[in-house]
Scaffold this motif. Structure first.
Motif, short mmCIF file in Angstrom:
data_model
loop_
_atom_site.label_atom_id
_atom_site.label_comp_id
_atom_site.label_asym_id
_atom_site.label_seq_id
_atom_site.Cartn_x
_atom_site.Cartn_y
_atom_site.Cartn_z
N MET A 121 2.19 -0.96 5.43
CA MET A 121 2.07 0.12 6.39
C MET A 121 2.09 -0.40 7.82
O MET A 121 2.62 0.25 8.72
CB MET A 121 0.78 0.91 6.14
CG MET A 121 0.80 1.80 4.91
SD MET A 121 2.10 3.08 4.96
CE MET A 121 1.71 3.94 6.47
N ARG B 228 4.76 0.73 10.64
CA ARG B 228 4.28 1.22 11.94
C ARG B 228 4.88 0.40 13.08
O ARG B 228 5.34 0.96 14.09
CB ARG B 228 2.75 1.16 11.97
CG ARG B 228 2.13 1.89 13.14
CD ARG B 228 0.63 2.02 12.95
NE ARG B 228 0.27 2.98 11.89
CZ ARG B 228 -0.18 2.64 10.70
NH1 ARG B 228 -0.38 1.36 10.40
NH2 ARG B 228 -0.46 3.56 9.81
N GLU C 132 5.35 11.40 2.12
CA GLU C 132 3.96 10.92 2.20
C GLU C 132 3.84 9.75 3.16
O GLU C 132 2.86 9.63 3.91
CB GLU C 132 3.48 10.53 0.80
CG GLU C 132 3.27 11.72 -0.13
CD GLU C 132 3.05 11.29 -1.57
OE1 GLU C 132 2.43 12.08 -2.32
OE2 GLU C 132 3.48 10.18 -1.95
N LEU C 133 4.84 8.89 3.13
CA LEU C 133 4.83 7.74 4.04
C LEU C 133 4.88 8.19 5.49
O LEU C 133 4.11 7.71 6.33
CB LEU C 133 6.04 6.83 3.74
CG LEU C 133 6.30 5.67 4.71
CD1 LEU C 133 5.11 4.73 4.78
CD2 LEU C 133 7.55 4.92 4.31
N LEU D 161 4.21 5.69 -2.45
CA LEU D 161 4.29 6.91 -1.65
C LEU D 161 5.72 7.42 -1.60
O LEU D 161 6.68 6.65 -1.55
CB LEU D 161 3.80 6.66 -0.22
CG LEU D 161 2.35 6.19 -0.04
CD1 LEU D 161 2.08 5.94 1.44
CD2 LEU D 161 1.37 7.23 -0.60
N ASP E 28 0.82 -1.22 0.00
CA ASP E 28 0.00 0.00 0.00
C ASP E 28 0.86 1.27 0.00
O ASP E 28 0.38 2.33 -0.38
CB ASP E 28 -0.91 0.01 1.23
CG ASP E 28 -1.83 -1.21 1.26
OD1 ASP E 28 -2.37 -1.55 0.19
OD2 ASP E 28 -2.01 -1.81 2.33
N ALA E 29 2.12 1.13 0.45
CA ALA E 29 2.97 2.33 0.57
C ALA E 29 4.00 2.44 -0.55
O ALA E 29 4.77 3.39 -0.59
CB ALA E 29 3.71 2.30 1.91
N SER F 59 3.91 11.00 6.69
CA SER F 59 2.62 11.63 7.02
C SER F 59 1.58 10.58 7.34
O SER F 59 0.77 10.75 8.26
CB SER F 59 2.16 12.51 5.86
OG SER F 59 2.99 13.65 5.72
N LYS F 60 1.58 9.49 6.57
CA LYS F 60 0.64 8.38 6.82
C LYS F 60 0.87 7.77 8.20
O LYS F 60 -0.07 7.28 8.84
CB LYS F 60 0.82 7.30 5.76
CG LYS F 60 0.25 7.66 4.39
CD LYS F 60 -1.23 7.34 4.31
CE LYS F 60 -1.75 7.49 2.90
NZ LYS F 60 -3.22 7.21 2.82
#
Length: 330
Positions: free
Chosen positions: A168, A172, A138-139, A134, A130-131, A141-142
């Motif tokens: 993601m 995380r 942008e990553l 990016l 999903d990333a 920020s997510k």
């Protein structure tokens, strides 16, 4: 002599019978089941040895032979495999051959840059990407960190996840693990260190990580850097210069590179670099938090993976002559 073919045939049938029994006879596993973690680049022989030591298969050697005969030994995916109930050799081999672990794994390496970290995640066939498209900004920020530089903020480790999980989630998890490790190291730090924030200590840990892979030398490398900061001396560490060179670095660093100013050139600029330069390990974090007590201000590689530390420039020059110049003449 006429009886010999009959005896050989009997022995052959007995051997076939034993092989069939060994391959098909199940082994009872504990009620809680059995967990097999297959790491990256682990060979079938190593896997079979683990299974044998844990009592999960009857004949590790036969498992290796069957895997090689079927070509399965080259198709095993890293990850966590769970086995429930009685399992035969063929059951285990079938499971490994299918390459569908209950949990997939991804190993990220200490000393990697964030760029290398992203590349490893992007290459994983078990993640949902999903990333991938990016940008770094942008990553971040997510992840709820707008404007943060990602370098050094992710912990190098082996991560297990359900196949198909979002990348993601792994970003995380890795970020949160680094925050936990950094907080623990910060709490354990010695007094009077020249770091105002945990982030500054993270930067120091990344410099230590890139300077040496020798765990015994890390506290001494940290001591040299801390002593230099306290005296207002420049750190003069080549890995930071290399990081600042970016794509210009092609495997060699020259005098011109040491003189060319960048925000990461610790020969031309005092203090720590603006950001970390790599993903530091737990050992590097704790070396930064608990440097050795010494008066050392210099160090030079001995050529065997360890370093020679010196407190004076005269001692350092002697070490350079011994370990660098003498070696160059050989």
């Amino acid at each position: 002599m006429k009886r010999l073919p009959g005896i050989l045939l009997l022995l052959l049938l007995c051997a076939i019978g034993w092989l069939g029994w060994a391959a098909l006879m199940p082994v009872s596993l504990p009620d809680a089941g059995y967990r097999l973690l297959v790491g990256p680049n682990r060979t079938m022989k190593q896997i079979a040895r683990t299974l044998g030591e844990d009592g999960a298969v009857r004949s590790p050697q036969l498992l290796v032979a069957l895997a090689r005969l079927s070509g399965s030994d080259r198709k095993i995916k890293a990850g966590l495999y769970r086995f429930q109930g009685p399992q035969s050799l063929l059951d285990v081999l079938q499971r490994l051959r299918e390459g569908r672990p209950d949990e997939a794994s991804l190993t990220t390496i200490e000393g990697w840059t964030f760029r290398q970290f992203r590349q490893a995640i992007d290459r994983s066939p078990d993640l949902s990407h999903d990333a991938q498209k990016l940008s770094d900004a942008e990553l971040m920020s997510k992840l709820g960190l707008p404007g943060a530089d990602p370098e050094g903020l992710f912990f190098p480790s082996t991560y297990l996840f359900t196949p198909g999980a979002s990348d993601m989630d792994l970003y995380r998890l890795s970020f949160e693990k680094m925050q936990q490790q950094l907080a623990a190291a910060w709490e354990s730090r010695k007094p009077n260190l020249p770091y105002r924030t945990p982030y500054e200590m993270l930067i120091m840990a990344s410099l230590i990580e890139k300077e040496t892979a020798n765990e015994l030398d890390r506290p001494m490398v940290a001591s040299v850097f801390v002593n230099r900061l306290k005296l207002g001396m420049r750190l003069q560490t080549d890995p930071s210069v290399i990081y600042g060179m970016g794509d210009r670095y092609q495997g060699n660093i020259g005098k011109a590179d040491l003189r060319r100013d960048t925000p990461y050139n610790t020969y031309t600029r005092a203090g720590l670099t603006p950001t970390p330069i790599a993903l530091p390990s737990r050992a590097a974090l704790y070396a930064a938090a608990q440097p050795a007590e010494s008066t050392a201000l210099y160090f030079v590689a001995r050529g065997d993976g360890s370093s020679q530390f010196s407190s004076t420039l005269e001692e350092h020059n002697q070490a350079v002559r011994k370990y660098i110049l003498k070696k160059g003449k050989q």
